[in-house]
Design a protein around this motif. Structure first.
Motif, short mmCIF file in Angstrom:
data_model
loop_
_atom_site.label_atom_id
_atom_site.label_comp_id
_atom_site.label_asym_id
_atom_site.label_seq_id
_atom_site.Cartn_x
_atom_site.Cartn_y
_atom_site.Cartn_z
N PRO A 174 60.51 32.63 4.02
CA PRO A 174 61.82 32.95 4.60
C PRO A 174 62.52 31.75 5.22
N THR A 175 61.75 30.83 5.81
CA THR A 175 62.38 29.65 6.41
C THR A 175 62.98 28.75 5.34
N VAL A 176 62.36 28.72 4.17
CA VAL A 176 62.89 27.93 3.06
C VAL A 176 64.16 28.57 2.52
N ILE A 177 64.13 29.90 2.33
CA ILE A 177 65.31 30.60 1.83
C ILE A 177 66.49 30.37 2.77
N GLU A 178 66.22 30.49 4.07
CA GLU A 178 67.31 30.30 5.03
C GLU A 178 67.82 28.86 5.01
N ALA A 179 66.90 27.90 4.91
CA ALA A 179 67.32 26.49 4.84
C ALA A 179 68.18 26.25 3.62
N HIS A 180 67.82 26.88 2.50
CA HIS A 180 68.61 26.73 1.27
C HIS A 180 70.01 27.32 1.44
N MET A 181 70.08 28.50 2.05
CA MET A 181 71.39 29.14 2.25
C MET A 181 72.27 28.27 3.14
N LYS A 182 71.67 27.69 4.17
CA LYS A 182 72.45 26.85 5.07
C LYS A 182 72.94 25.60 4.35
N GLN A 183 72.09 25.02 3.50
CA GLN A 183 72.51 23.84 2.73
C GLN A 183 73.64 24.18 1.77
N MET A 184 73.52 25.32 1.09
CA MET A 184 74.57 25.70 0.14
C MET A 184 75.88 25.99 0.86
N ARG A 185 75.78 26.60 2.03
CA ARG A 185 76.99 26.87 2.81
C ARG A 185 77.58 25.55 3.34
N THR A 186 76.71 24.63 3.76
CA THR A 186 77.16 23.31 4.20
C THR A 186 77.96 22.61 3.10
N ALA A 187 77.51 22.82 1.86
CA ALA A 187 78.18 22.19 0.71
C ALA A 187 79.48 22.89 0.34
N SER A 188 79.81 23.96 1.03
CA SER A 188 81.04 24.72 0.79
C SER A 188 81.05 25.39 -0.58
N THR A 189 79.87 25.68 -1.13
CA THR A 189 79.80 26.55 -2.30
C THR A 189 79.92 27.99 -1.80
N GLY A 190 80.19 28.92 -2.71
CA GLY A 190 80.39 30.30 -2.26
C GLY A 190 79.55 31.32 -2.99
N VAL A 191 79.18 31.03 -4.25
CA VAL A 191 78.45 32.00 -5.06
C VAL A 191 77.17 31.38 -5.59
N ILE A 192 76.06 32.05 -5.31
CA ILE A 192 74.75 31.63 -5.81
C ILE A 192 74.52 32.32 -7.15
N VAL A 193 74.26 31.51 -8.18
CA VAL A 193 73.96 32.07 -9.50
C VAL A 193 72.43 32.08 -9.63
N LEU A 194 71.86 33.23 -9.36
CA LEU A 194 70.41 33.37 -9.20
C LEU A 194 69.72 33.57 -10.55
N SER A 195 68.80 32.67 -10.88
CA SER A 195 68.00 32.80 -12.11
C SER A 195 67.22 34.11 -12.05
N TRP A 196 67.34 34.94 -13.11
CA TRP A 196 66.78 36.30 -13.03
C TRP A 196 66.10 36.72 -14.34
N TYR A 197 64.90 37.26 -14.16
CA TYR A 197 64.17 37.94 -15.24
C TYR A 197 63.97 39.39 -14.82
N PRO A 198 63.90 40.30 -15.77
CA PRO A 198 63.64 41.70 -15.42
C PRO A 198 62.32 41.87 -14.67
N PRO A 199 62.15 42.97 -13.94
CA PRO A 199 60.89 43.20 -13.21
C PRO A 199 59.68 43.07 -14.12
N GLY A 200 58.67 42.35 -13.62
CA GLY A 200 57.45 42.16 -14.39
C GLY A 200 57.50 41.01 -15.38
#
Length: 463
Positions: A174-200
Motif C-alpha cells: 500500500p505504501t508503494v501504491i500511494e507513493a505512485h499515486m502521489k508521483q503521478m499527481r505531482t506530474a499533473s497526469t489525470g488518468v491511469i491506464v492500468l494494465s489488466w488481465y481477466p481474473p486468474g
C-alpha cells in the motif's frame, strides 16, 4: 503644594481602580472554575463541536479513560494523553488531505499514463515477480547463441537498466501504491491506464493482479486521479470474451468514483478501454463487438464504451476503422521503431482520424532501453538525452492538437520507459543508468511542465 495634592489624589484613585479591577478578574476566574468540570484541563482543545467525528472519538476515549482513572486516580496523566490524542487526530483529519491539494498540481484528465502492477517481492508475495525477469532469446538461434541466457537475481540484479528509488518493490504494498499515486499527481497526469488481465490470468512472467484493482481505485481517488483499463492480449481474446470482460469491469468497478469516463462530443459519458495488440485479432471479429450490426454488439447497451486500438503499421488504420474502434494510440516510446511511434507520421494519422470520426492518441515517452531483458535489441535504444528526447516527443504531440496524450510509461522498468523516480546504483559488475545530472523526479517535473503547456495551448485551439 496644590499640584502635589492633585497628583496624590490621582495616584490614590488609580490604585483603588486597579484593586477593584483585580478583584473583579479574580471573581470571574472563581466563577469560571466552578462552572468548568473537574475533569477538564487547560490543555483541552477548543471547538470540538465543529468536528463531530473527533468529538465522538474524544468522548469514547474519555469514557474508557475514566474507568482506568477510578482505579488509578491519575487525572493529570489522563488529561495530558487526551490532549495529545485530540491534537494528533485533528492534524490527521484536517491538514493532511488539505495540504495534498495545496501542494500538488491539478490533475490533467487529458494526460493518460500507462501503469503496471505486476511487480512482486518476498515480503508481500513470497517471491520476486517480474524483477527477476528472464533474458529473452532472439528468435534467430544463430543470433541468440551470441547473448547470455538465464534470469535476473533481485534485489541487486533486476530486469531493468535503471533502478527504482523504491527498490525492488511489490505492487501489493500500500505504501508503494500511494507513493505512485502521489508521483503521478505531482506530474499533473489525470488518468491511469492500468494494465489488466481477466481474473486468474496474467502475462507469462507474472501472476493475476485483478484483485489489486480496488486498492488502486481507492488510492487514485484519494489523489483525485481516474483509472481506465489497458486490456492486454490474454489467451482466446475475441469478441465474446471481450464483451464478457468489459461487462465484468463495468459491473464491478464502474460505480467507483475513480472509474474514468470520457465526455464525448455528443455529451455522453463513456468508459474508455485501450486494447493492446488489437491488430492480432482480425477486423471481422472486432466488428462483431464494436459495430451496431455486429452479432455480439456492445453498442447502445449499458456496456458501451470508447475502444482505442493499437496502431503499429500504417495499414492498421484502415483495419481499425473497419473494426468499429473509436480511436487509436501508438504506445511505443521509440521514435522510428514503428510507423505509429514515428513522430513525423502523427500529422497524417491525425488527419485520417479526423476524417473518419476517430480519436488519435499519440504516445510520448522519455526514452527506451530494454537490453536488460533483450540484450540483442540495442538498436532500438533511444537515449533520454537528459530529458530532451521526452520534450521532443511532447512537442511533436502538441503539433497535431490531440484531444488526449498518452504517456509510455509510469513504471515499465523492463523497457526503460518509466518516469517513476530512479536513483544511481552500482552493484558488483552492474552499473545502472540514472537521471543525472538531474534529480530522481526530473521526468515528473517535465511531465508537469508539458501538462501545463498543453492546457494553455488547448485553450487556444478551442477559441
Amino acid at each position: 503644594i496644590l499640584n502635589y495634592d492633585i497628583m496624590a489624589r490621582f495616584r490614590r484613585r488609580t490604585c483603588i481602580i486597579l484593586l477593584l479591577f483585580i478583584l473583579f478578574i479574580c471573581s470571574i476566574m472563581m466563577a469560571l472554575k466552578t462552572l468548568r468540570p473537574d475533569r477538564a484541563g487547560f490543555g483541552d482543545p477548543f471547538g470540538l463541536g465543529l468536528l463531530p467525528e473527533l468529538q465522538q472519538r474524544t468522548v469514547l476515549l474519555d469514557s474508557k479513560q475514566n474507568l482506568v482513572n477510578r482505579a488509578q486516580g491519575d487525572t493529570v496523566t489522563r488529561v495530558s494523553n487526551l490532549h495529545g490524542i485530540a491534537v494528533n487526530t485533528m492534524k490527521a483529519s484536517m491538514s493532511s488531505v488539505k495540504k495534498l491539494e495545496e501542494e500538488l498540481s491539478s490533475p490533467n484528465y487529458n494526460f493518460h499514463i500507462f501503469y503496471y502492477t505486476w511487480y512482486g517481492n518476498p515480503q508481500f508475495d513470497g517471491k520476486y515477480i517480474h524483477w527477476n525477469h528472464p533474458l529473452l532469446p532472439h528468435w534467430d538461434p544463430k543470433i541468440a547463441n551470441n547473448y547470455p541466457k538465464g534470469r535476473h537475481n533481485p534485489p541487486e540484479d533486476i530486469g531493468a537498466n535503471f533502478y527504482p528509488e523504491l527498490g525492488s518493490y511489490s505492487s501489493k504494498d500500500p505504501t508503494v501504491i500511494e507513493a505512485h499515486m502521489k508521483q503521478m499527481r505531482t506530474a499533473s497526469t489525470g488518468v491511469i491506464v492500468l494494465s489488466w488481465y481477466p481474473p486468474g490470468m496474467a502475462d507469462e512472467n507474472g501472476e493475476p493482479t485483478d484483485d489489486l484493482v480496488p486498492v488502486v481505485l481507492d488510492y487514485a481517488h484519494k489523489y483525485n486521479l481516474k483509472v481506465t483499463f489497458h486490456i492486454e492480449p490474454y489467451k482466446d481474446r475475441d469478441d465474446r470474451s471481450m464483451y464478457h470482460n468489459v461487462k465484468y469491469i463495468t459491473d464491478k468497478y464502474g460505480s467507483h468514483p475513480a472509474f474514468y469516463r470520457h465526455k464525448t462530443s455528443t455529451g455522453r459519458l463513456l468508459p474508455m478501454f485501450y486494447v493492446y495488440d488489437s491488430y492480432v485479432t482480425i477486423p471481422e471479429i472486432w466488428a462483431n463487438l464494436l459495430t451496431v450490426s455486429g452479432s455480439q454488439s456492445i453498442r447502445n447497451t449499458p456496456y458501451d464504451a470508447l475502444f482505442i486500438a493499437l496502431l503499429v503499421e500504417e495499414r492498421h488504420k484502415h483495419d481499425i476503422h473497419r473494426s468499429g474502434f473509436d480511436g487509436m494510440y501508438t504506445y511505443f516510446a521509440t521514435n522510428g521503431f514503428s510507423y505509429g511511434s514515428s513522430h513525423h507520421n502523427w500529422a497524417s494519422l491525425k488527419a485520417f482520424c479526423d476524417s473518419n470520426n476517430l480519436m488519435f492518441i499519440p504516445s510520448v515517452g522519455p526514452g527506451y532501453i530494454d537490453t536488460s531483458i533483450r540484450p540483442w535489441n540495442n538498436h532500438n535504444t533511444r537515449n533520454r538525452v537528459n530529458g530532451k528526447y521526452y520534450e521532443t516527443a511532447f512537442s511533436a504531440a502538441l503539433l497535431v492538437r490531440p484531444e488526449i496524450i498518452s504517456i509510455t510509461s509510469f513504471n515499465e522498468w523492463h523497457e526503460g520507459t518509466q518516469i517513476e523516480k530512479a536513483v544511481p546504483k552500482r552493484t558488483g559488475q552492474m552499473v545502472y543508468l540514472d537521471y543525472k545530472p538531474h534529480k530522481p523526479n526530473v521526468y515528473l517535473e517535465l511531465t508537469q511542465k508539458w501538462s501545463e503547456k498543453y492546457r494553455k495551448e488547448q485553450e487556444q485551439w478551442l477559441m
